[in-house]
Motif scaffolding. Structure first.
Motif, PDB file in Angstrom:
ATOM      1  N   GLY A  66     -12.949  -8.314 -30.581  1.00 30.51           N
ATOM      2  CA  GLY A  66     -12.663  -8.189 -32.945  1.00 30.51           C
ATOM      3  C   GLY A  66     -13.386  -7.508 -33.035  1.00 30.51           C
ATOM      4  O   GLY A  66     -13.480  -8.151 -34.315  1.00 30.51           O
ATOM      5  N   ARG A  67     -14.478  -7.697 -32.864  1.00 27.61           N
ATOM      6  CA  ARG A  67     -15.575  -7.369 -33.501  1.00 27.61           C
ATOM      7  C   ARG A  67     -16.190  -5.860 -33.567  1.00 27.61           C
ATOM      8  O   ARG A  67     -17.412  -5.485 -34.976  1.00 27.61           O
ATOM      9  N   PHE A  68     -16.365  -5.401 -32.414  1.00 27.02           N
ATOM     10  CA  PHE A  68     -17.449  -4.464 -31.745  1.00 27.02           C
ATOM     11  C   PHE A  68     -16.350  -3.331 -31.327  1.00 27.02           C
ATOM     12  O   PHE A  68     -14.773  -3.834 -31.554  1.00 27.02           O
ATOM     13  N   THR A  69     -16.287  -1.689 -31.615  1.00 25.34           N
ATOM     14  CA  THR A  69     -14.996  -1.061 -31.030  1.00 25.34           C
ATOM     15  C   THR A  69     -16.581   0.062 -30.513  1.00 25.34           C
ATOM     16  O   THR A  69     -17.395   0.736 -30.946  1.00 25.34           O
ATOM     17  N   ILE A  70     -16.122   0.478 -29.395  1.00 22.73           N
ATOM     18  CA  ILE A  70     -16.523   1.234 -28.048  1.00 22.73           C
ATOM     19  C   ILE A  70     -15.773   2.623 -28.502  1.00 22.73           C
ATOM     20  O   ILE A  70     -13.934   2.961 -28.629  1.00 22.73           O
ATOM     21  N   SER A  71     -16.478   3.851 -29.132  1.00 22.59           N
ATOM     22  CA  SER A  71     -15.200   5.181 -28.847  1.00 22.59           C
ATOM     23  C   SER A  71     -16.408   5.841 -28.135  1.00 22.59           C
ATOM     24  O   SER A  71     -17.433   6.171 -28.326  1.00 22.59           O
ATOM     25  N   ARG A  72     -15.940   7.949 -27.597  1.00 18.17           N
ATOM     26  CA  ARG A  72     -16.711   8.760 -27.340  1.00 18.17           C
ATOM     27  C   ARG A  72     -15.737  10.087 -28.140  1.00 18.17           C
ATOM     28  O   ARG A  72     -14.844   9.819 -28.262  1.00 18.17           O
ATOM     29  N   ASP A  73     -16.483  10.572 -28.105  1.00 20.79           N
ATOM     30  CA  ASP A  73     -16.754  11.907 -28.083  1.00 20.79           C
ATOM     31  C   ASP A  73     -16.716  12.943 -27.207  1.00 20.79           C
ATOM     32  O   ASP A  73     -18.314  13.800 -27.439  1.00 20.79           O
ATOM     33  N   ASN A  74     -16.251  13.869 -26.355  1.00 21.13           N
ATOM     34  CA  ASN A  74     -16.281  14.584 -25.132  1.00 21.13           C
ATOM     35  C   ASN A  74     -17.025  15.514 -25.526  1.00 21.13           C
ATOM     36  O   ASN A  74     -18.278  16.386 -24.476  1.00 21.13           O
TER      37      ASN A  74
END
Length: 124
Positions: A66-74
């Protein structure tokens, strides 16, 4: 030789935000699951978040949900961790890691590639 390089750490007040980035060089990691771990002084390394190779699945430790968000750009061979509502207990060295055969795991032994870490300090 593949390298994972973290950036974006720093000093922030409680309630603030930081965005960590991890850039991979020397190898395409678009088919790797990626994870973030952290280690505070005197404590064991702990899981923070993970993302599957295509970004379709994400996993979080209860302490950051709820506080952190992981994401990626391949396309850019990068993974990011957006950290909001930071707390002093989030203070740690944050590490990026890559798992060639997984879909995202909280188990650090699954990851074969690790960055050098970036320091995050949250003041109260």
């Amino acid at each position: 030789q593949v390298q994972l390089v973290e950036s974006g750490g720093g000093l922030v007040q409680a309630g603030g935000s930081l965005r960590l980035s991890c850039a991979a060089s020397g190898r395409i990691v678009s088919n790797y699951a990626m994870g973030w771990f952290r280690q505070a002084p005197g404590k064991e390394r702990e899981f923070v978040a993970a993302i599957s190779w295509n970004g379709g699945s994400t996993y979080y430790a209860d302490s950051v949900k709820g506080r952190f968000t992981i994401s990626r750009d391949n396309a850019k061979n990068t993974v990011s961790l957006q950290m909001n509502s930071l707390k002093p207990e989030d203070t740690a060295v944050y590490y990026c890691a890559a798992d060639r055969y997984g879909l995202g795991s909280p188990v650090d032994a699954r990851y074969e590639l690790w960055g050098q870490g970036t320091q995050v300090t949250v003041s109260s």
